[in-house]
Design an enzyme around this catalytic site. Structure first.
Site, PDB file in Angstrom:
ATOM      1  N   ASP A   1      -6.610  18.905 -14.467  1.00  0.00           N
ATOM      2  CA  ASP A   1      -6.881  17.554 -14.965  1.00  0.00           C
ATOM      3  C   ASP A   1      -6.395  17.522 -16.413  1.00  0.00           C
ATOM      4  O   ASP A   1      -6.961  18.172 -17.287  1.00  0.00           O
ATOM      5  CB  ASP A   1      -8.387  17.262 -14.872  1.00  0.00           C
ATOM      6  CG  ASP A   1      -8.735  15.843 -15.311  1.00  0.00           C
ATOM      7  OD1 ASP A   1      -8.009  15.274 -16.140  1.00  0.00           O
ATOM      8  OD2 ASP A   1      -9.756  15.319 -14.833  1.00  0.00           O
TER       9      ASP A   1
ATOM     10  N   LYS B   1      -7.423   6.299 -19.501  1.00  0.00           N
ATOM     11  CA  LYS B   1      -7.632   6.871 -20.824  1.00  0.00           C
ATOM     12  C   LYS B   1      -6.357   6.762 -21.669  1.00  0.00           C
ATOM     13  O   LYS B   1      -5.914   5.673 -21.941  1.00  0.00           O
ATOM     14  CB  LYS B   1      -8.118   8.324 -20.669  1.00  0.00           C
ATOM     15  CG  LYS B   1      -9.207   8.501 -19.598  1.00  0.00           C
ATOM     16  CD  LYS B   1     -10.509   7.803 -19.911  1.00  0.00           C
ATOM     17  CE  LYS B   1     -11.486   7.742 -18.749  1.00  0.00           C
ATOM     18  NZ  LYS B   1     -11.877   9.013 -18.171  1.00  0.00           N
TER      19      LYS B   1
ATOM     20  N   ARG C   1       0.842  -1.212   0.000  1.00  0.00           N
ATOM     21  CA  ARG C   1       0.000   0.000   0.000  1.00  0.00           C
ATOM     22  C   ARG C   1       0.871   1.255   0.000  1.00  0.00           C
ATOM     23  O   ARG C   1       0.525   2.272  -0.593  1.00  0.00           O
ATOM     24  CB  ARG C   1      -0.961   0.013   1.211  1.00  0.00           C
ATOM     25  CG  ARG C   1      -1.674   1.350   1.362  1.00  0.00           C
ATOM     26  CD  ARG C   1      -2.973   1.336   2.159  1.00  0.00           C
ATOM     27  NE  ARG C   1      -2.971   0.472   3.308  1.00  0.00           N
ATOM     28  CZ  ARG C   1      -2.335   0.724   4.466  1.00  0.00           C
ATOM     29  NH1 ARG C   1      -1.643   1.838   4.621  1.00  0.00           N
ATOM     30  NH2 ARG C   1      -2.394  -0.131   5.464  1.00  0.00           N
TER      31      ARG C   1
ATOM     32  N   TYR D   1     -15.519  16.851 -16.002  1.00  0.00           N
ATOM     33  CA  TYR D   1     -15.884  15.432 -15.975  1.00  0.00           C
ATOM     34  C   TYR D   1     -17.032  15.250 -14.959  1.00  0.00           C
ATOM     35  O   TYR D   1     -16.932  15.734 -13.826  1.00  0.00           O
ATOM     36  CB  TYR D   1     -14.660  14.610 -15.568  1.00  0.00           C
ATOM     37  CG  TYR D   1     -14.950  13.137 -15.491  1.00  0.00           C
ATOM     38  CD1 TYR D   1     -15.117  12.389 -16.647  1.00  0.00           C
ATOM     39  CD2 TYR D   1     -15.080  12.500 -14.266  1.00  0.00           C
ATOM     40  CE1 TYR D   1     -15.405  11.035 -16.577  1.00  0.00           C
ATOM     41  CE2 TYR D   1     -15.367  11.148 -14.188  1.00  0.00           C
ATOM     42  CZ  TYR D   1     -15.529  10.422 -15.346  1.00  0.00           C
ATOM     43  OH  TYR D   1     -15.824   9.091 -15.274  1.00  0.00           O
TER      44      TYR D   1
HETATM   45  C1  LIG Z   1     -12.369   9.449 -16.926  1.00  0.00           C
HETATM   46  C2  LIG Z   1     -12.026  10.758 -16.372  1.00  0.00           C
HETATM   47  C3  LIG Z   1     -11.873  10.945 -15.000  1.00  0.00           C
HETATM   48  C4  LIG Z   1     -12.129   9.840 -13.994  1.00  0.00           C
HETATM   49  O1  LIG Z   1     -11.238   8.794 -14.160  1.00  0.00           O
HETATM   50  P1  LIG Z   1     -11.562   7.241 -13.845  1.00  0.00           P
HETATM   51  O2  LIG Z   1     -10.290   6.560 -14.171  1.00  0.00           O
HETATM   52  O3  LIG Z   1     -12.708   6.846 -14.728  1.00  0.00           O
HETATM   53  O4  LIG Z   1     -11.937   7.157 -12.409  1.00  0.00           O
HETATM   54  C5  LIG Z   1     -11.503  12.199 -14.545  1.00  0.00           C
HETATM   55  N1  LIG Z   1     -11.309  13.221 -15.405  1.00  0.00           N
HETATM   56  C6  LIG Z   1     -11.456  13.073 -16.736  1.00  0.00           C
HETATM   57  C7  LIG Z   1     -11.221  14.241 -17.632  1.00  0.00           C
HETATM   58  C8  LIG Z   1     -11.817  11.842 -17.268  1.00  0.00           C
HETATM   59  O5  LIG Z   1     -11.977  11.710 -18.582  1.00  0.00           O
END
Ligand SMILES: *Cc1c(COP(=O)(O)O)cnc(C)c1O
Length: 384
Positions: A174, A199, A50, A102
């Protein structure tokens, strides 16, 4: 001398000192929960997974080197990284966010963050003056997505960084939509960078992961403390999957972006399409700012159809492109933001942002571009 981005995608940080003793070319998956102590009060540096695991450390060092970060923690999802980030704040603190965000982040802010005493203002951050109008003495952070999800709005990161500095705010970005290959917020003045590693970084629609990168040691220590205490870190096998994905990040981003540019131009010329939102089109209002802060516009496109019927027809008729949530992988995916990613955003907010029944979002993948366009073409055609 520091290696170039493509090389760092494959080999990680050039001055990374941990080398597996067998010299395995693919970094091993250390599938272990715990590590033996070499003696009383002595540690190999690894005690419990962890807190630290060699496979995860190698991945974290790789992402840090791509984002020019001081440190990165790999989380079990993008949302786990976002949640850990908001643990930095105290009851009474105020955060200013991009209004187009998001959907899961909006949900988190409007539920658990508010329960924990944070207050939030969602504003159009493409206009720095609008940020200034909601500043309060208790404002502690700016939380930005650029390009934003799903409207592809572009926020001036250098402008935000100057404002954040002036008002002693944390600038949190982000960077999921462009990936570190195309944009490095820390170089533009951000303090924290978030990725959904599900992603572009993993890139194959086969795993869920998240990253939180810190620009300085003080923040890095606080994030490490939060991660080890709340525990939502990424498992060794998933770390390995993301490491493997990152090796091809540069070539994937280049080709997916090239495909997206062609698809965006093609869509713009179709009679059933009202508007295309893609920061790589010169008519996009954020085109110049994006060009000044990023090395490309990526492969995410949103578009508005002429009617609800057209939008539904496209979703039902696509064959090569999958009607699914998520983005950034080798497979092209089409998403209906209104029902898939943004259902928890209040209806009047969605309407204000333009997330309506005619808005579709397309993640352009690595298939041959002619095949992607042919699929969209047959999906747009009215059946006779
Ligand atoms: C998918 C996404 C998230 C969240 O991520 P997860 O891996 O699905 O928890 C946050 N910000 C953006 C811009 C995203 O496309």
């Amino acid at each position: 001398m520091r290696n170039q981005m493509e090389t760092r995608c494959i080999h990680g940080n050039s001055d990374f000192s941990f080398r597996e003793s067998t010299r395995a070319v693919s970094f091993p998956i250390y599938q272990t929960a715990t590590f033996g102590h070499v003696g009383l009060g002595q540690s190999t540096g690894f005690d419990y997974t962890r807190v630290k695991n060699p496979t995860r450390q190698h991945l974290e060092e790789t992402v840090s080197s791509l984002e020019n970060a001081c440190d990165t923690v790999a989380f079990s999802s993008g949302m786990a990284a976002v949640s850990a980030c908001f643990e930095l704040f105290e009851p009474g603190d105020h955060i200013i966010c991009s209004e187009d965000l998001y959907g899961g982040v909006t949900r988190l802010l409007c539920t658990f963050c508010q329960k924990n005493g944070l207050s939030v203002d969602f504003v159009d951050t493409t206009d720095l003056e609008k940020i200034r109008t909601v500043l309060r003495p208790e404002t502690k952070a700016l939380y930005i997505e650029t390009p934003s999800n799903p409207m592809m709005n572009i926020t001036d990161l250098r402008g935000c960084a100057a404002l954040a500095k002036e008002r002693h705010l944390l600038l949190i970005v982000d960077n999921t939509f462009l990936s570190p290959y195309l944009q490095n917020p820390i170089d533009l003045g951000a303090d924290l960078v978030i990725h959904s590693g599900s992603k572009f970084l993993s890139g194959h629609n086969d795993t869920v992961a998240g990253f939180l990168s810190s620009a300085n040691g003080e923040l890095a220590d606080r994030i490490r403390m939060i991660a080890k205490t709340t525990g939502g870190v990424l498992a060794p096998f998933d770390c390995w999957l993301v490491l493997r994905g990152i090796k091809t990040l540069a070539v994937r981003m280049e080709r997916q972006q090239e495909n997206a540019g062609k698809v965006a131009r093609w869509l713009s010329a179709q009679p059933h399409i009202r508007k295309v939102f893609y920061a790589g089109l010169p008519e996009h209002p954020g085109y110049e700012i994006n060009r000044a802060q990023a090395r490309g516009a990526g492969s995410m496109i949103s578009f508005r159809t002429d009617s609800v019927e057209t939008a539904h027809r496209v979703l039902e008729k696509v064959r090569l492109i999958t009607f699914a949530e998520s983005l950034g992988g080798t497979e092209s995916l089409i998403t209906y933001p209104m029902t898939q990613t943004h259902p928890d955003v209040p209806a009047e907010m969605r309407e204000h942002l333009g997330i309506t029944e005619t808005l579709l979002r397309l993640s352009v993948g690595l298939e041959n571009c002619d095949d992607i366009i042919a699929d969209l073409k047959q999906a747009l055609e009215e059946s006779v």
